[in-house]
Design an enzyme around this catalytic site. Structure first.
Site: not given
Ligand code: CIR
Length: 262
Positions: A242, A155, A61
């Site tokens: 992630c 997301h 991120d």
């Protein structure tokens, strides 16, 4: 990658209820992911844990890396903004850095690159100014940047990821397949809504063991699936992409998202 923070249990949660989290188990699963990536040919650069930044293991991120540049994000959750400083120091050795400035917000989990086309989820974490800032940063290198509506998930990459050149794995409840013209679309099994997040590394896909039906769909398409248990990190709303930022340290624009390893 970045080691799991000892404060992971205080992570941000948006769509999931808080559950008891076993830190040792999270660390073991994270190490297994590192080993899986090494086995696929990646060289791991590991940042130390950040004790005061619960979500910092979810390093994707904090930065968007393409062959030409690394765009440092400004994460949508204020608790995550300090994560970018150490990532900037590490990435400065590999790419010129471009920071995203306030009031823009952008999470790397909202950024999906399909070759020269970059799609950005308009989620609770990424605002219109974030999309614009990414467009300004990448447009000069010939990338198109398109905003995409997402709903029901954290997301864009919770809803869709690339599993082979030109092929995406997608949950149609969370994102409209029509926004990826020309892509071959594989849908997740309807009983596995969280299964659209897969990490492509070369011709393999690292994929959570929690989604066997969708995993079987991928195998039936001839895709090499490396199955991994990330159940503890999933309680923190983390998915498989992630936990890493994958990029090439060699050739110019690679044919895969993020760089040569993928
Ligand atoms: C958060 O809410 O920010 C973290 N608990 C989970 C972030 C997951 N990141 C990702 O899917 N790219």
């Amino acid at each position: 990658m970045r080691e799991v923070s000892p404060s992971l249990a205080r992570c941000e949660l948006t769509f999931l209820p808080r559950e008891a989290l076993d830190l040792d188990r999270a660390r073991t699963q994270h190490r297994a992911l590192e080993q899986a990536l090494e086995a696929l040919g990646c060289v791991i650069e590991r940042l130390p844990a950040e004790p005061d930044l619960p979500d910092s293991v979810f390093i994707e991120d904090t930065v968007v890396v393409v062959d030409e540049v690394a765009v440092l994000t400004r994460p949508g959750a204020p608790s995550r903004r300090a994560e970018t400083a150490s990532v900037a120091r590490a990435l400065a050795r590999h790419r010129p850095l471009v920071p995203i400035e306030a009031p823009a917000t952008l999470d790397g989990g909202d950024v999906l690159r399909l070759g020269p086309r970059v799609f950005v989820g308009r989620s609770t974490r990424t605002n219109e100014a974030g999309v614009e800032a990414l467009r300004a940063a990448l447009g000069a290198f010939g990338y198109s940047v398109t905003a995409v509506a997402v709903s029901g998930c954290l997301h864009l990459k919770s809803a869709v990821t690339e599993i082979a050149p030109g092929t995406v794995l997608l949950n149609p409840e969370w994102v409209d397949a029509a926004v990826f013209p020309g892509a071959t679309v594989v849908e997740v099994d309807p009983d596995e809504p969280f299964a659209a997040n897969a990490l492509r590394v070369g011709d393999a896909v690292v994929f959570p063991a929690a989604f066997p039906r969708t995993g079987e769909r991928l195998r039936s398409l001839g895709i090499r699936v490396v199955s991994i248990d990330l159940s503890e990190l999933a309680k923190a709303e983390g998915a498989v992409t992630c936990c890493s930022v994958v990029f090439s340290t060699g050739a110019k624009r690679s044919p895969v998202p993020g760089g040569g390893c993928r």
